[in-house]
Design an enzyme around this catalytic site. Sequence first.
Site, PDB file in Angstrom:
ATOM      1  N   ASP A 109     -10.588  17.832   2.536  1.00 43.19           N
ATOM      2  CA  ASP A 109      -9.548  16.604   2.045  1.00 43.19           C
ATOM      3  C   ASP A 109      -9.950  15.373   2.893  1.00 43.19           C
ATOM      4  OD1 ASP A 109      -7.787  15.472   0.506  1.00 43.19           O
ATOM      5  OD2 ASP A 109      -5.998  16.185   1.778  1.00 43.19           O
ATOM      6  N   SER A 135       4.447  17.715   1.632  1.00 44.67           N
ATOM      7  CA  SER A 135       4.694  17.470   2.982  1.00 44.67           C
ATOM      8  C   SER A 135       5.314  16.108   3.349  1.00 44.67           C
ATOM      9  CB  SER A 135       3.278  17.631   3.775  1.00 44.67           C
ATOM     10  OG  SER A 135       2.539  16.698   3.407  1.00 44.67           O
ATOM     11  N   VAL A 136       5.982  16.044   4.675  1.00 44.82           N
ATOM     12  CA  VAL A 136       6.366  14.965   5.144  1.00 44.82           C
ATOM     13  C   VAL A 136       6.169  14.765   6.713  1.00 44.82           C
ATOM     14  CG1 VAL A 136       8.659  15.932   5.537  1.00 44.82           C
ATOM     15  CG2 VAL A 136       8.386  13.398   5.579  1.00 44.82           C
ATOM     16  N   VAL A 137       5.787  13.572   7.084  1.00 48.73           N
ATOM     17  CA  VAL A 137       5.362  13.701   8.678  1.00 48.73           C
ATOM     18  C   VAL A 137       6.479  12.965   9.173  1.00 48.73           C
ATOM     19  CG1 VAL A 137       3.702  13.018  10.149  1.00 48.73           C
ATOM     20  CG2 VAL A 137       2.955  13.706   8.252  1.00 48.73           C
ATOM     21  N   LEU A 152       7.124   9.109   9.157  1.00 47.82           N
ATOM     22  CA  LEU A 152       5.793   8.308   9.653  1.00 47.82           C
ATOM     23  C   LEU A 152       5.061   8.441   8.538  1.00 47.82           C
ATOM     24  CD1 LEU A 152       4.934  10.032  13.002  1.00 47.82           C
ATOM     25  CD2 LEU A 152       6.190   7.715  12.722  1.00 47.82           C
ATOM     26  N   GLY A 197       3.876  13.031   1.426  1.00 53.99           N
ATOM     27  CA  GLY A 197       2.807  13.442   0.312  1.00 53.99           C
ATOM     28  C   GLY A 197       3.742  14.208  -0.557  1.00 53.99           C
TER      29      GLY A 197
END
Length: 397
Positions: A138, A27-29, A21, A24
């Site tokens: 953030d 991180s990954v979603v 989805l 970054g």
Amino acid sequence: MASQGQRPQIQPCRYKTGKTLGAGSYSVVKECVHIDTGRYFAAKVINKRLMTGREHMVRNEIAVLKRVSMGHQNILTLVDYFETMNNLYLVTELALGGELFDRICRKGSYYEADAADLIRATLSAVAYLHDHGIVHRDLKPENLLFRTPEDNADLLIADFGLSRIMDEEQFHVLTTTCGTPGYMAPEIFKKTGHGKPVDIWAIGVITYFLLCGYTPFDRESNLEEMQAILVADYSFTPLEHWRNVSPIARQFINRCLTIDPKARITAHEALQHAWINNDPSLKQGEDLLPTVKKNFNARRTLHKAIDTVRAINKLREGGSLMMDGVTSVNPRPERVDGNDVYDEGKNPAQHADGDAMVIDSRGNAAGQTTEQIREQERKVKEVVTGLWSKTAGSNRR
């Protein structure tokens, strides 16, 4: 949680991952489905290397965030968390309504009162977090999502509080690798200590952005941007982009973008501000959408190019944005994290607290069924198709 020196209890992983989805710098979603219930969620995966030595603080923080996230309708609910050798996994409800500015750009019209409504929802959630001792750190439009595609869907703050786990030694990574520092408050750069007021500064930047389509400290480089932030060097220009914005909106932004954090307006004070508190004059303003959309699209084109360059550099450095151990669509791979440390035929995960996963039973965080997701995706396609038809029609005229 297992005691020191004792191997954490192993729990079978109850999630099967799907499409990516978003991603970054650390991180990954991914979309994921709970195998037992068939409900869909989003799994954010954080690289544990950035938290070396502070894992216990991270786990404690997430435990607090899980409780807090269930108490406000404008906060993305943290449903579960667990860890593998290399990554920390955070499972949240799946927000299918898209990002804040994408939704604005799909609207037929957009007024100052609409922007005030969006900021009011954001402030309400921020005030709730602050009351519970949590600073987001953030806040930016990319972290503001809608729960569903419906027009009356809740606006949700995502990634709340997680930036607290970033070590100060990683600060240079945050400012040079992880994107624009344009939403950071002066005290963050000064490294003199910071807290709740940094979220209000970010809300000031977001408000400015919502009213014109660009940020107040946009500069040619991160260094110039930081220098402008340190002295609050911004203005409501060019005039043609701001002539339809009320003086009270500018006054609200000024109260948020105050250099001294002690003099900056608080979240609760901001909620009482006339611009937030349904000023009647806002409903008679001009449509801001043409200006905002034009400026935003120009900015998005630029940042897409920047993101592409960063992704290429990441690959050249041998980095990876994939989720270790769960890259397969098969929910039961034989190896996890590249090590034969678990039983064959299982896809286990080490739960930080050693307990089995608990799915939040609230309706708005219990995940979506396949039918619900298909229906929401259908509505999104209808909206997009309608927009393309309108665009094509206007072009023919």
